[in-house]
Motif scaffolding. Sequence first.
Motif, PDB file in Angstrom:
ATOM      1  N   VAL A 166       0.838  -1.199   0.000  1.00 17.73           N
ATOM      2  CA  VAL A 166       0.000   0.000   0.000  1.00 17.73           C
ATOM      3  C   VAL A 166       0.875   1.252   0.000  1.00 17.73           C
ATOM      4  CG1 VAL A 166      -1.695   1.319   1.319  1.00 17.73           C
ATOM      5  CG2 VAL A 166      -1.919  -1.162   1.116  1.00 17.73           C
ATOM      6  N   ALA A 167       1.940   1.235   0.834  1.00 14.07           N
ATOM      7  CA  ALA A 167       2.845   2.383   0.901  1.00 14.07           C
ATOM      8  C   ALA A 167       3.517   2.625  -0.446  1.00 14.07           C
ATOM      9  CB  ALA A 167       3.899   2.169   1.983  1.00 14.07           C
ATOM     10  N   LEU A 168       4.000   1.543  -1.078  1.00  6.70           N
ATOM     11  CA  LEU A 168       4.655   1.685  -2.382  1.00  6.70           C
ATOM     12  C   LEU A 168       3.667   2.146  -3.449  1.00  6.70           C
ATOM     13  CD1 LEU A 168       6.992  -1.454  -2.407  1.00  6.70           C
ATOM     14  CD2 LEU A 168       7.673   0.947  -2.255  1.00  6.70           C
ATOM     15  N   GLY A 169       2.385   1.792  -3.270  1.00  2.72           N
ATOM     16  CA  GLY A 169       1.377   2.254  -4.221  1.00  2.72           C
ATOM     17  C   GLY A 169       0.959   3.696  -3.991  1.00  2.72           C
ATOM     18  N   LEU A 170       1.023   4.148  -2.730  1.00  3.90           N
ATOM     19  CA  LEU A 170       0.595   5.507  -2.396  1.00  3.90           C
ATOM     20  C   LEU A 170       1.694   6.534  -2.633  1.00  3.90           C
ATOM     21  CD1 LEU A 170      -1.617   7.331  -1.171  1.00  3.90           C
ATOM     22  CD2 LEU A 170      -0.694   6.809   1.085  1.00  3.90           C
ATOM     23  N   LEU A 171       2.959   6.152  -2.384  1.00  7.53           N
ATOM     24  CA  LEU A 171       4.071   7.106  -2.492  1.00  7.53           C
ATOM     25  C   LEU A 171       4.210   7.721  -3.887  1.00  7.53           C
ATOM     26  CD1 LEU A 171       6.909   5.568  -0.279  1.00  7.53           C
ATOM     27  CD2 LEU A 171       5.664   7.693   0.073  1.00  7.53           C
ATOM     28  N   PRO A 172       4.118   6.936  -4.990  1.00 11.47           N
ATOM     29  CA  PRO A 172       4.225   7.584  -6.307  1.00 11.47           C
ATOM     30  C   PRO A 172       3.200   8.697  -6.513  1.00 11.47           C
ATOM     31  CG  PRO A 172       4.457   5.224  -6.549  1.00 11.47           C
ATOM     32  CD  PRO A 172       4.050   5.466  -5.128  1.00 11.47           C
ATOM     33  N   GLY A 173       1.972   8.467  -6.038  1.00 10.78           N
ATOM     34  CA  GLY A 173       0.953   9.499  -6.181  1.00 10.78           C
ATOM     35  C   GLY A 173       1.264  10.736  -5.350  1.00 10.78           C
ATOM     36  N   LEU A 174       1.746  10.530  -4.118  1.00  7.26           N
ATOM     37  CA  LEU A 174       2.086  11.668  -3.260  1.00  7.26           C
ATOM     38  C   LEU A 174       3.256  12.463  -3.841  1.00  7.26           C
ATOM     39  CD1 LEU A 174       1.805  10.011   0.272  1.00  7.26           C
ATOM     40  CD2 LEU A 174       0.233  11.655  -0.748  1.00  7.26           C
ATOM     41  N   ILE A 175       4.280  11.748  -4.349  1.00  7.60           N
ATOM     42  CA  ILE A 175       5.445  12.422  -4.933  1.00  7.60           C
ATOM     43  C   ILE A 175       5.031  13.194  -6.180  1.00  7.60           C
ATOM     44  CG2 ILE A 175       7.670  12.031  -6.065  1.00  7.60           C
ATOM     45  CD1 ILE A 175       8.080   9.679  -4.147  1.00  7.60           C
ATOM     46  N   THR A 176       4.163  12.584  -6.994  1.00 13.02           N
ATOM     47  CA  THR A 176       3.698  13.259  -8.204  1.00 13.02           C
ATOM     48  C   THR A 176       2.876  14.497  -7.862  1.00 13.02           C
ATOM     49  OG1 THR A 176       3.630  11.136  -9.369  1.00 13.02           O
ATOM     50  CG2 THR A 176       2.399  12.955 -10.349  1.00 13.02           C
ATOM     51  N   LEU A 177       2.025  14.385  -6.840  1.00 10.42           N
ATOM     52  CA  LEU A 177       1.237  15.541  -6.408  1.00 10.42           C
ATOM     53  C   LEU A 177       2.149  16.663  -5.911  1.00 10.42           C
ATOM     54  CD1 LEU A 177      -1.456  16.897  -5.798  1.00 10.42           C
ATOM     55  CD2 LEU A 177      -1.491  15.713  -3.588  1.00 10.42           C
ATOM     56  N   THR A 178       3.196  16.295  -5.175  1.00 14.15           N
ATOM     57  CA  THR A 178       4.167  17.298  -4.711  1.00 14.15           C
ATOM     58  C   THR A 178       4.833  17.990  -5.889  1.00 14.15           C
ATOM     59  OG1 THR A 178       4.602  15.908  -2.774  1.00 14.15           O
ATOM     60  CG2 THR A 178       6.169  17.667  -3.238  1.00 14.15           C
ATOM     61  N   MET A 179       5.244  17.202  -6.885  1.00 13.11           N
ATOM     62  CA  MET A 179       5.866  17.762  -8.087  1.00 13.11           C
ATOM     63  C   MET A 179       4.913  18.730  -8.789  1.00 13.11           C
ATOM     64  SD  MET A 179       7.184  15.679 -11.454  1.00 13.11           S
ATOM     65  CE  MET A 179       5.490  15.324 -11.970  1.00 13.11           C
ATOM     66  N   LEU A 180       3.631  18.366  -8.855  1.00  9.31           N
ATOM     67  CA  LEU A 180       2.641  19.218  -9.504  1.00  9.31           C
ATOM     68  C   LEU A 180       2.494  20.544  -8.763  1.00  9.31           C
ATOM     69  CD1 LEU A 180       0.356  19.671 -11.564  1.00  9.31           C
ATOM     70  CD2 LEU A 180      -1.175  18.456 -10.007  1.00  9.31           C
ATOM     71  N   LEU A 181       2.418  20.487  -7.426  1.00 10.73           N
ATOM     72  CA  LEU A 181       2.248  21.706  -6.640  1.00 10.73           C
ATOM     73  C   LEU A 181       3.492  22.591  -6.706  1.00 10.73           C
ATOM     74  CD1 LEU A 181       0.471  20.201  -3.496  1.00 10.73           C
ATOM     75  CD2 LEU A 181      -0.572  21.416  -5.408  1.00 10.73           C
ATOM     76  N   GLN A 182       4.680  21.952  -6.793  1.00 11.25           N
ATOM     77  CA  GLN A 182       5.919  22.726  -6.880  1.00 11.25           C
ATOM     78  C   GLN A 182       6.029  23.485  -8.197  1.00 11.25           C
ATOM     79  OE1 GLN A 182       8.825  19.679  -6.261  1.00 11.25           O
ATOM     80  NE2 GLN A 182       8.712  19.764  -4.032  1.00 11.25           N
ATOM     81  N   ASN A 183       5.395  22.984  -9.239  1.00  8.69           N
ATOM     82  CA  ASN A 183       5.535  23.579 -10.571  1.00  8.69           C
ATOM     83  C   ASN A 183       4.239  24.215 -11.064  1.00  8.69           C
ATOM     84  OD1 ASN A 183       8.375  22.583 -11.667  1.00  8.69           O
ATOM     85  ND2 ASN A 183       7.469  20.862 -10.572  1.00  8.69           N
ATOM     86  N   TRP A 184       3.361  24.597 -10.134  1.00  8.94           N
ATOM     87  CA  TRP A 184       2.040  25.083 -10.554  1.00  8.94           C
ATOM     88  C   TRP A 184       2.124  26.365 -11.386  1.00  8.94           C
ATOM     89  CZ3 TRP A 184      -0.123  29.783  -9.050  1.00  8.94           C
ATOM     90  CH2 TRP A 184       0.548  30.467  -8.038  1.00  8.94           C
ATOM     91  N   LYS A 185       3.163  27.186 -11.152  1.00  6.23           N
ATOM     92  CA  LYS A 185       3.280  28.427 -11.919  1.00  6.23           C
ATOM     93  C   LYS A 185       3.685  28.180 -13.366  1.00  6.23           C
ATOM     94  CE  LYS A 185       4.213  31.574  -8.080  1.00  6.23           C
ATOM     95  NZ  LYS A 185       5.141  32.592  -7.523  1.00  6.23           N
ATOM     96  N   LYS A 186       4.136  26.968 -13.668  1.00  7.72           N
ATOM     97  CA  LYS A 186       4.521  26.638 -15.041  1.00  7.72           C
ATOM     98  C   LYS A 186       3.332  26.148 -15.865  1.00  7.72           C
ATOM     99  CE  LYS A 186       9.261  25.334 -13.822  1.00  7.72           C
ATOM    100  NZ  LYS A 186      10.289  24.270 -13.865  1.00  7.72           N
TER     101      LYS A 186
END
Length: 704
Positions: A166-186
């Motif tokens: 479950v952790a390995l399945g959830l982490l990719p989504g959390l990391i991707t969401l973080t990446m999206l929020l970090q680059n929202w101005k782009k």
Amino acid sequence: MTDFIRVISISSLFFLALFCFQAGIFLYSGHKLKQNGRRTLILIEFFTGFLLLFDAMAYFYRGNTSAAGWYMVRICNFFVFICNFSASFFICFYICEFIKHARLNFSILLHPKASIKDGIPIQLFLVLFLCISSIILTVVSQFTNILYYFDEGNVYHRSTFYSLGVALGLLPGLITLTMLLQNWKKLSKNVFISLVVYFVLPLTGIVMILIVYGFSWINISFGLGALHLFYSSIKLMEIEFYSREQAATILNPVYKAKPADPEAHKRVVRNHFWQTLSVSLGGILLILAIVSITGISLPEKTLAIEEPFSKNDLTKSVCIVFTQNADKHWVDGEDPDRTGAQYDGIIYNNMRSTIITDWNFSISVPEGCSVDPGPWNGTFSLSDDSLNVKKPREGDKENIHGEDFYTITPLKTLGFGCIMYTPHGYQPLMQKITFTYSSILKPLTNVLFDIFLALLFIIFIISTTVMLFEGKLIRVEEENIKLESTVKERTKELETEKNRSESLLLNILPKEIAKELTSHPNSTIAKEYPNVTVLFTDIVGFTKISGEMKAEEVVTMLNKMFSLFDERAQREGIEKIKTIGDAYMAASGLTQESENDGAEKMLRFAQGLLSDVQSFNKTSPVKLMIRLGINSGPLVAGVIGKTKFIYDIWGDTVNVASRMESTGLPMRIHVTETTRAQTADLFPYNENTEIDVKGKGMMKTYFL
């Protein structure tokens, strides 16, 4: 799971899978996959469709004990995991394409260092690593049951390390969401909102599964998210169509300005790291909190005891004792060949963090045995060669205390027993015992787990604090950059005007003279130079040529030819002094050093002027020839006047150079003995000729 919920789950999963396949086919139609601008979205739709389809089939074949059902349940659950991890990777790749505003090639995954330097977010490679690790773990689980297993009824159960999956399945989504929020101005606003909604749906599914268990909320939310991306893509297509930007596959983002300061850039990178770590740890802590509440279902275990214990063995996780009560036994009054006795069994749970939730006890007995009604703490039955005891369940008449009473908590025991009649000489300590049990691990009761959870929580607090602190510093720096930008904008016009004035001044004066005049506008500027080479050139027969042409044509002709001369002078470092009518005057070696290469540079410049005239004649209806005269020696240079000033040179050297031009030959370079002496080793000269120079008398001169 009730039959009603099962039917609803299968129907929902199946129809969502159908819609995802339709969306993928629609996006794919008319284009090859490699050439399709929405290639990654197509892969997301298809993998999500297969995820939902396999999940629906897993529900459908659940509990089917036929050969087909046995294989289908295992195959479908395996591909549910594989498709889940694959879709997680492709959504990360899809967002990276929006961030880079380009259709990325999958080959970038083979060159991570170069790709990261080129601006690909590092989170893409973290997600790739996690997804590959998860797929490998899923494959290993097929042979070890570390993530899940299937019981005798072909029903899927979570296994020991299911929470890791479950952790390995959830982490990719959390990391991707973080990446999206970090680059929202782009990203453009509509694209950003569309992508965020995709992540909101699975989070909603996690909340729903805690409220209503048994329904496939998470996978259904993935399906709804994929369809949302599809409809958002259709909207983008519509915008592209009506704005006539059909060639663009992704809307133009507004790029965030990169910090010019390397330290600021490093701070942003560090902040992104702490953000990713904080979000990832938050997700892991959430999983561990849920696991701590619900516990971890462990696989069913069976103990085959050939030599039964007479007392508890603390070295064993579970120990079972079954003995005949030494004080309570008698001869059966109805059958003297049998002995009646009380048999006492005790189950010892020696595990510190595990609850035994279900159990089944079996011991070998001879034929002719019977059990009196009213056994305690178990449901008893006799088969041909064994006594079977199982945990009382709901509906059993022996279940008088409730099912929870018969579970065995950590470091506790449960006794059971009955009155049984057996042939004389039966000894239970000589018989084989089979004990099967299911259990749930309660992590919070384990000290090591508590320490691990506390360490994770401390790291989470530290990373969150550092992230907030770094974020505050970055925002302050961004405000400072905005203020600096405002100041620069306000002074931009002044700088432009200043540059224009300086450029204009440099067109009139040499650079050093311009600087001196700017610094000391009221001073007299005049300098002596020991060794300057001066060139004069004019057009042969210019008076006659100009008399046959219009004034405008004469000016155009002179401008065209002298522009060629000016360009060459600028390239070769020659100082243009002035033009007077058809005469062109230039100098080199304007330095305080008596030994310089001014003569060599001037001769090469003169040769270039002859080439420029020849080039000019190729395209001009009027064919021109020039005379060139060169002399080297000391002179004085300076600025004359206060208004409409010019830079000029004076001295005998200048006068002699002018005489060299006037006494020269067309398309030949005429030099004095002084110039020849400085360049004799560099250029071939004709034998000297003597000419009468006004004011100088007879002089030796040379033609190059």
